[in-house]
Design a protein around this motif. Structure first.
Motif, PDB file in Angstrom:
ATOM      1  N   ILE A 124       0.833  -1.209   0.000  1.00 34.90           N
ATOM      2  CA  ILE A 124       0.000   0.000   0.000  1.00 34.90           C
ATOM      3  C   ILE A 124       0.866   1.257   0.000  1.00 34.90           C
ATOM      4  O   ILE A 124       0.627   2.209  -0.750  1.00 34.90           O
ATOM      5  CB  ILE A 124      -0.954  -0.009   1.209  1.00 34.90           C
ATOM      6  N   PHE A 125       1.907   1.257   0.833  1.00 36.50           N
ATOM      7  CA  PHE A 125       2.760   2.437   0.930  1.00 36.50           C
ATOM      8  C   PHE A 125       3.562   2.650  -0.356  1.00 36.50           C
ATOM      9  O   PHE A 125       3.786   3.785  -0.772  1.00 36.50           O
ATOM     10  CB  PHE A 125       3.696   2.315   2.123  1.00 36.50           C
ATOM     11  N   LEU A 126       4.004   1.553  -0.994  1.00 38.31           N
ATOM     12  CA  LEU A 126       4.694   1.686  -2.267  1.00 38.31           C
ATOM     13  C   LEU A 126       3.748   2.243  -3.330  1.00 38.31           C
ATOM     14  O   LEU A 126       4.151   3.031  -4.197  1.00 38.31           O
ATOM     15  CB  LEU A 126       5.251   0.331  -2.720  1.00 38.31           C
ATOM     16  N   LEU A 127       2.496   1.832  -3.263  1.00 36.15           N
ATOM     17  CA  LEU A 127       1.506   2.317  -4.216  1.00 36.15           C
ATOM     18  C   LEU A 127       1.257   3.809  -4.062  1.00 36.15           C
ATOM     19  O   LEU A 127       1.049   4.537  -5.047  1.00 36.15           O
ATOM     20  CB  LEU A 127       0.197   1.540  -4.040  1.00 36.15           C
ATOM     21  N   LEU A 128       1.279   4.292  -2.817  1.00 35.26           N
ATOM     22  CA  LEU A 128       0.942   5.691  -2.548  1.00 35.26           C
ATOM     23  C   LEU A 128       2.135   6.630  -2.622  1.00 35.26           C
ATOM     24  O   LEU A 128       1.999   7.814  -2.334  1.00 35.26           O
ATOM     25  CB  LEU A 128       0.300   5.798  -1.152  1.00 35.26           C
ATOM     26  N   ASN A 129       3.300   6.112  -3.019  1.00 35.85           N
ATOM     27  CA  ASN A 129       4.493   6.949  -3.105  1.00 35.85           C
ATOM     28  C   ASN A 129       4.465   7.759  -4.409  1.00 35.85           C
ATOM     29  O   ASN A 129       5.266   7.547  -5.327  1.00 35.85           O
ATOM     30  CB  ASN A 129       5.753   6.087  -3.029  1.00 35.85           C
TER      31      ASN A 129
END
Length: 504
Positions: A297-302
């Protein structure tokens, strides 16, 4: 002619058949040596832990090995399927959305094809694709599309996963070491209490006003004086200084022994806490599946301009403060329960452990939150180290320095606060639940009792006892008695506890 030869040499430099054998052998030998050294070090560490009867820490080491094996398997999958990943073609427009860095100039298919044909971007001399990925790129270009992911990006993903796993294990171990050092300072309190215990450990039956107890004075200001807000505010502030005092320790220790080990006033509560903390370390050091979900999720929102990693750095900090406040408030609740019911007490001040004080009556939730907090904090540092070593400090993906410094400061605060305050609080306050943990027994007593109980359960399930099993029963009893004699004090603690609660 020389330029053509250099270009030809550059075109085959990635192929094994054109690499000198001494280079292949040297690189393989170096990798094997490093792998064997790490494996031998872990093996020797495991033998030391087993020799010192540190089975919980040995189990945690096995968990680390499992994580390393999972890491290796993920790396293997990325390597095996890199051709498949590159063979997936997507429209060029799809690759222009949700970028971590803003593109100065959009690359069209024509420019991409020109760069591919020349092997360079423009005139800068930088290679666009490696030889291994040129076939996949040509396949996608022939369809008017672009590859899903380049070989270089896959390699960088390899590095990130490795750094994340290593950072998480290292930070978790550091937290447990610092927290364990803090908890071991309480041993002098335990030794002092043990020296003061005489006879059955009961205090003289003298009547004492509740306000004369240090524990009550520190945690209770009088009926009606403490509102809900001030009580929580006091708990919030208390976690930053003197989170656990000697009066807190001695009172909760007595409450635990009175509830679970009434027949043994000299029960070593400190040693029991250390064992439970070591057992919980196996949970903390692992990377569960739902933590990987958060990574995705965090990689997606970067996305460029969102400053995602700056905002998510507040998540572990907020959770850590909430957990510390809750644990401090549980101690305050224990004091309030006694002070609001009694104006004077005959004998010792005894608190009543209960799961009702914890979120959803589940003390285990606190450990899960600490697990997530440590992982999220390690993720922040791992991402920083990855960007620093892979792209450099001035990379656009690193974000602006005004967002980097606060992230690092927050990470250091989380690490120190969790180590020196929250983890020690967790170690003692979670013993105030309705049930005790199996760490109340030493490891060999646990194994003997559990093995014996499983055999009894199987026999009951069969509905009869075979003659061979009947012959084994006396030897089993003798074996168990030997275990009992080796840890007589722990067995007495377990017997008294078994009459009042079930092993959680």
């Amino acid at each position: 002619m020389a330029e053509e030869g250099a270009a030809a040499a550059a075109g085959v430099e990635m192929k094994v058949e054109f690499t000198p054998t001494w280079i292949v052998a040297a690189i393989c030998s170096l990798i094997v040596v490093i792998s064997l050294v790490v494996e031998r070090l872990l093996h020797r560490l495991g033998k030391v832990l087993k020799r010192k009867n540190q089975k919980p820490l040995f189990d945690a080491l096995q968990k680390v090995k499992e994580e390393l094996m999972l890491l290796g398997f993920i790396s293997l999958l990325l390597t095996v399927f890199q051709g498949v990943i590159q063979g997936i073609c997507i429209p060029e427009g799809w690759s222009l959305h949700m970028l971590p860095c803003k593109k100065e100039e959009s690359i069209t298919k024509a420019h991409f094809q020109t760069a591919f044909s020349a092997g360079h971007f423009g005139g800068g001399g930088r290679r666009l694709l490696s030889v291994g990925g040129s076939g996949a790129a040509a396949h996608c270009l022939s369809k008017g599309k672009v590859p899903l992911m380049s070989l270089e990006a896959i390699h960088q993903l390899h590095i990130f996963i490795f750094i994340l796993a290593v950072t998480h294990v290292a930070f978790s171990a550091l937290t447990m070491l610092l927290g364990g050092a803090k908890i071991r300072q309480w041993k002098q309190w335990e030794d002092s209490i043990q020296k003061e215990i005489t006879g059955d450990g009961a205090a003289p039956k003298q009547v004492t006003h509740v306000n004369q107890f240090q524990f009550i004075r520190d945690r209770f200001n009088g009926i009606g004086a403490d509102s809900v807000f001030t009580s929580w505010l006091h708990s919030f502030v208390k976690q930053f200084y003197g989170s656990v005092t000697k009066s807190d320790y001695s009172t909760m220790r007595l409450g635990f022994i009175t509830t679970h080990c009434q027949g043994n006033p000299k029960f070593n509560f400190h040693k029991y806490m250390i064992r439970t903390l070591e057992a919980d370390f196996k949970k903390v050091v692992g990377i569960s599946w739902y933590l990987w979900v958060f990574v995705f999720i965090f990689l997606l929102l970067n996305v460029n301009g969102w400053h995602t990693y700056f905002w998510i750095s507040f998540i572990p900090l907020i959770l850590l403060l909430a957990v510390g406040t809750k644990l401090e408030h549980i101690i305050t609740q224990l004091a309030h329960e006694v002070a609001e019911k009694h104006s004077a007490i005959q004998g010792d001040l005894v608190v009543k452990p209960s799961d009702d004080h914890f979120w959803f009556r589940r003390p285990r939730i606190v450990l899960n939150l600490i697990h997530f907090i440590l992982f999220q904090n390690a993720f922040e540092f791992a991402f920083f180290f990855w960007i620093l070593t892979t792209f450099g400090f001035d990379s656009c993906i690193m974000d602006q320095i005004g967002f980097i410094i606060p992230r690092l400061v927050i990470g250091v605060v989380i690490q120190l606060l969790c180590s020196y305050s929250t983890l020690p609080l967790y170690a003692i306050v979670t013993q105030m639940g309705s049930y005790f943990k199996k760490a109340i027994f030493d490891e060999h007593v646990q194994e003997g009792l559990m093995d014996w109980a499983q055999k009894v359960k199987r026999r009951k399930g069969n509905g009869f006892v075979r003659s061979s099993q009947g012959q084994d029963e006396p030897s089993r009893k003798i074996e168990l008695q030997k275990l009992v004699h080796q840890t007589q004090s722990d067995l007495e603690e377990g017997r008294s506890a078994a009459t009042s609660a079930n092993v959680s």
